[in-house]
Design a protein around this motif. Sequence first.
Motif, mmCIF file in Angstrom:
data_model
loop_
_atom_site.group_PDB
_atom_site.id
_atom_site.type_symbol
_atom_site.label_atom_id
_atom_site.label_comp_id
_atom_site.label_asym_id
_atom_site.label_seq_id
_atom_site.Cartn_x
_atom_site.Cartn_y
_atom_site.Cartn_z
ATOM 1 N N LYS A 141 0.826 -1.188 0.000
ATOM 2 C CA LYS A 141 0.000 0.000 0.000
ATOM 3 C C LYS A 141 0.871 1.252 0.000
ATOM 4 N N GLU A 142 0.290 2.336 -0.479
ATOM 5 C CA GLU A 142 0.937 3.637 -0.422
ATOM 6 C C GLU A 142 0.033 4.599 0.339
ATOM 7 N N LEU A 143 0.620 5.345 1.250
ATOM 8 C CA LEU A 143 -0.147 6.317 2.032
ATOM 9 C C LEU A 143 0.411 7.712 1.775
ATOM 10 N N LEU A 144 -0.433 8.575 1.239
ATOM 11 C CA LEU A 144 -0.054 9.968 1.026
ATOM 12 C C LEU A 144 -0.690 10.811 2.115
ATOM 13 N N CYS A 145 0.145 11.527 2.856
ATOM 14 C CA CYS A 145 -0.329 12.430 3.922
ATOM 15 C C CYS A 145 -0.151 13.861 3.434
ATOM 16 N N THR A 146 -1.196 14.653 3.494
ATOM 17 C CA THR A 146 -1.089 16.059 3.119
ATOM 18 C C THR A 146 -1.473 16.921 4.321
ATOM 19 N N GLY A 147 -0.940 18.138 4.337
ATOM 20 C CA GLY A 147 -1.241 19.060 5.426
ATOM 21 C C GLY A 147 -0.056 19.933 5.744
ATOM 22 N N ASP A 148 -0.220 20.838 6.690
ATOM 23 C CA ASP A 148 0.872 21.748 7.031
ATOM 24 C C ASP A 148 1.859 21.132 8.023
ATOM 25 N N ARG A 149 1.568 19.911 8.477
ATOM 26 C CA ARG A 149 2.499 19.208 9.366
ATOM 27 C C ARG A 149 2.239 17.709 9.251
ATOM 28 N N LEU A 150 3.269 16.934 9.580
ATOM 29 C CA LEU A 150 3.094 15.491 9.596
ATOM 30 C C LEU A 150 2.497 15.103 10.945
ATOM 31 N N PRO A 151 1.344 14.493 10.963
ATOM 32 C CA PRO A 151 0.661 14.195 12.232
ATOM 33 C C PRO A 151 1.481 13.271 13.129
ATOM 34 N N ASN A 175 6.689 21.568 -0.054
ATOM 35 C CA ASN A 175 7.421 20.576 -0.861
ATOM 36 C C ASN A 175 6.626 20.038 -2.049
ATOM 37 N N GLU A 176 5.400 20.529 -2.290
ATOM 38 C CA GLU A 176 4.539 19.896 -3.284
ATOM 39 C C GLU A 176 5.129 19.921 -4.693
ATOM 40 N N LYS A 177 5.824 20.986 -5.083
ATOM 41 C CA LYS A 177 6.390 21.042 -6.428
ATOM 42 C C LYS A 177 7.523 20.035 -6.585
ATOM 43 N N GLU A 178 8.396 19.983 -5.605
ATOM 44 C CA GLU A 178 9.507 19.038 -5.675
ATOM 45 C C GLU A 178 9.012 17.601 -5.608
ATOM 46 N N LEU A 179 8.023 17.353 -4.745
ATOM 47 C CA LEU A 179 7.491 15.997 -4.614
ATOM 48 C C LEU A 179 6.801 15.559 -5.897
ATOM 49 N N ALA A 180 6.128 16.471 -6.581
ATOM 50 C CA ALA A 180 5.437 16.135 -7.824
ATOM 51 C C ALA A 180 6.422 15.705 -8.910
ATOM 52 N N THR A 186 1.355 12.305 -6.995
ATOM 53 C CA THR A 186 0.962 13.151 -5.863
ATOM 54 C C THR A 186 0.431 14.507 -6.310
ATOM 55 N N GLY A 187 0.704 14.897 -7.552
ATOM 56 C CA GLY A 187 0.252 16.201 -8.024
ATOM 57 C C GLY A 187 -1.253 16.347 -8.076
ATOM 58 N N ALA A 188 -1.970 15.230 -8.111
ATOM 59 C CA ALA A 188 -3.430 15.287 -8.217
ATOM 60 C C ALA A 188 -4.121 15.526 -6.887
ATOM 61 N N TYR A 189 -3.367 15.531 -5.801
ATOM 62 C CA TYR A 189 -3.985 15.619 -4.479
ATOM 63 C C TYR A 189 -3.695 16.980 -3.853
ATOM 64 N N PRO A 195 -4.470 17.779 8.407
ATOM 65 C CA PRO A 195 -3.989 16.548 7.775
ATOM 66 C C PRO A 195 -5.107 15.771 7.077
ATOM 67 N N VAL A 196 -4.798 15.282 5.881
ATOM 68 C CA VAL A 196 -5.697 14.424 5.122
ATOM 69 C C VAL A 196 -4.878 13.238 4.625
ATOM 70 N N PHE A 197 -5.482 12.045 4.648
ATOM 71 C CA PHE A 197 -4.763 10.820 4.284
ATOM 72 C C PHE A 197 -5.432 10.161 3.080
ATOM 73 N N TYR A 198 -4.589 9.733 2.135
ATOM 74 C CA TYR A 198 -5.051 9.004 0.963
ATOM 75 C C TYR A 198 -4.332 7.651 0.950
ATOM 76 N N LEU A 199 -5.077 6.590 1.133
ATOM 77 C CA LEU A 199 -4.505 5.250 1.149
ATOM 78 C C LEU A 199 -4.758 4.594 -0.205
ATOM 79 N N CYS A 200 -3.680 4.146 -0.838
ATOM 80 C CA CYS A 200 -3.771 3.613 -2.198
ATOM 81 C C CYS A 200 -3.227 2.187 -2.262
ATOM 82 N N GLN A 201 -3.776 1.409 -3.192
ATOM 83 C CA GLN A 201 -3.305 0.059 -3.450
ATOM 84 C C GLN A 201 -3.694 -0.317 -4.871
#
Length: 217
Positions: A141-151, A175-180, A186-189, A195-201
Motif C-alpha cells: 500500500k501507499e499512504l499519502l499524507c497532506t497538510g501543514d504538518r506530519l501528524p 514541498n509539493e512542487k519538488e514531490l510532484a 501526488t500532483g493530483a492531491y 492533515p488528510v490521508f489518501y490510502l492507495c493500493q
Amino acid sequence: LYHRFCGGEAAYQGQLDEYAVYALALTELYNRTFQTSYLDGAVRYAKRMMELFEDREGYFMTAHDAEALIARPKETYDGALPSGNSAAAMVLERLTGLTGEPIFREAADRQHAFMAGQAGAYPAGYCYGLLAMSGTIYPHKELLCTGDRLPDEVKNYLKSHPAHDLSILYKSAENEKELAKLAPFTGAYPVSVQPVFYLCQNNTCRAPESDFRQLAL
C-alpha cells in the motif's frame, strides 16, 4: 561515488554496492524525516546505478565505464552483508512504492526475475533478495499524507511498525512542487491545512480520510 575516502582524498571508482546501498540508505532517511532532498538523492543514485551496472539480467559488480577486467562478476549471494544485487532489488522495489514511476517497477521486476533464478537452488543464501521480492509478491500500500504538518499519529505508527508493506509520502505546501517531480501521482492531491490521508493500493486510492485511526492499516 567512490570506494573510499581517506586523508582528504576520495579514490577508486564506486562499484554496485556503493550505489545500491547508498540509494537504499537515502530511502531510509526519507522514511525517517520525509525531507524530499533524500528521496531526490535516492532517485538520482538509483537511476545512475541502472545506467552504470545493469545488464538486463542482474547487475555487474563494476561499472560499464570502469577498467576492463578479464571477467565482470555479478555478486548475488547474501553473506554477512547483502549482495549488491539484493540491495539493488530492494531499492528499486522501495522506489516503486514511493514514486509510482514505471521505470522503477519495470527495473524491479527484471531484477526480481533474475534473483529468483539465482535463489532457486539455495534460497537461504538469498535472504535479502527474497525480502525485496516479497514487496511485489505480497500486497503493498501507499499512504499519502497532506497538510501543514506530519501528524504525530503517523510518527508513532512508524515507531511501532516496520511498515514493510507500506510506503508513506508527506506532501505540504512547501514541498509539493519538488514531490510532484519525484512522485508525479501526488500532483493530483490538494494540500489542506488539516492533515488528510489518501490510502492507495494497486493504483487505486480510497476516499480521503481525516482520521488516521480509520485507515485500518
